[in-house]
Design an enzyme around this catalytic site. Sequence first.
Site, PDB file in Angstrom:
ATOM      1  N   HIS A   1      -9.251  -3.643  -1.785  1.00 31.65           N
ATOM      2  CA  HIS A   1      -8.124  -2.996  -1.237  1.00 31.65           C
ATOM      3  C   HIS A   1      -8.350  -1.523  -1.064  1.00 31.65           C
ATOM      4  CE1 HIS A   1      -3.674  -2.224  -0.212  1.00 31.65           C
ATOM      5  NE2 HIS A   1      -4.139  -0.992  -0.277  1.00 31.65           N
ATOM      6  N   GLU A   2      -8.806  -0.980  -1.947  1.00 33.82           N
ATOM      7  CA  GLU A   2      -9.125   0.363  -2.262  1.00 33.82           C
ATOM      8  C   GLU A   2     -10.434   0.742  -1.463  1.00 33.82           C
ATOM      9  OE1 GLU A   2      -6.710   2.485  -2.928  1.00 33.82           O
ATOM     10  OE2 GLU A   2      -5.756   0.623  -3.899  1.00 33.82           O
TER      11      GLU A   2
ATOM     12  N   HIS B   1      -9.831   1.226   2.323  1.00 29.22           N
ATOM     13  CA  HIS B   1      -9.471   2.594   2.517  1.00 29.22           C
ATOM     14  C   HIS B   1     -10.520   3.521   2.852  1.00 29.22           C
ATOM     15  CE1 HIS B   1      -5.167   2.156   2.125  1.00 29.22           C
ATOM     16  NE2 HIS B   1      -5.103   1.806   1.070  1.00 29.22           N
TER      17      HIS B   1
ATOM     18  N   CYS C   1       0.776  -1.276  -0.078  1.00 31.48           N
ATOM     19  CA  CYS C   1      -0.117  -0.134   0.159  1.00 31.48           C
ATOM     20  C   CYS C   1       1.018   1.082   0.211  1.00 31.48           C
ATOM     21  CB  CYS C   1      -0.561   0.070   1.294  1.00 31.48           C
ATOM     22  SG  CYS C   1      -1.878   1.330   1.397  1.00 31.48           S
TER      23      CYS C   1
HETATM   24 NI    NI Z   1      -3.553   1.115  -0.196  1.00 27.95          NI
END
Ligand code: NI
Length: 196
Positions: free
Chosen positions: A166-167, A170, A123
Site C-alpha cells: 500500500h505504501e 504511494h 488511507c
Molecule cells: Ni495510503
Amino acid sequence: MDALEKIIQDHYVITMKDIIFEGHKILRLVAEEVENPITPELLTLGEQMMTFLKNSQDPKMAEELELRGGVGLAAPQLNISKRILAILIPDEEGNVQFEEIMYNPKIIAHSAQEVCLKSGEGCLSVEREVPGFVSRYKRVTVMYINHDNKEKTIKLKDHQAIVLQHELDHLNGVLFFDRINEKDPWEIKEGMEILD
Ligand code: NI
C-alpha cells in the site's frame, strides 16, 4: 518554506494538516529516488514520519493532535515527492510487531499467491470509505536503504506485506482504490486468500 523545510524544523509535530488528500497532483506522481547516503534532512523527515505514526497510535496523543490512526505513511502524502516511507505495525497487544523507515524501497521478488484484507483498505489521504477487496502479493522480498544508510533485504508476508505494498504504491502515484474492481468490488479472484 516548502513542506520538507517545515517538517524538519526542530520540535515540529506532523498533524493531519500536513497530509494531502486524493485529488492532489503530488499523490499521482512517481516519486524521486533519494540519494545514498541519505541526507540529514531526509533522515530527519523519516524520523518525523515515524513519530507521526507513533502519535497516531497513542490514544492520548491522537486525541490531542486530532490524528487518524495509521500504520504507514509515505513522503508524497506530506507533499514531498520522494521515495521514503515509514511503517509501524502493532500486534494485538499493542506492542511493536514491525517498525521501519525505508528509503528507495523496491520489491525484488514476490509470491504468485495473492491476499487481501477482509474489510478492504483505508488511507490517511482518502477521507472516505472505498469498499472492496484490494488484492496484494502474499509474500514480498523488499530491498531498501535503512535509517543507518545500510542496504537491507527483508521478506514480509500477509498483513505486513499488504501495508508495504500500500505504501509503496504511494511512491508510484497509485491509490488503493485503483486496485478495486469497479464493477464487482468484492470479487474473489481465483486463489486469493482473505485475511481478517
Ligand atoms: Ni495510503
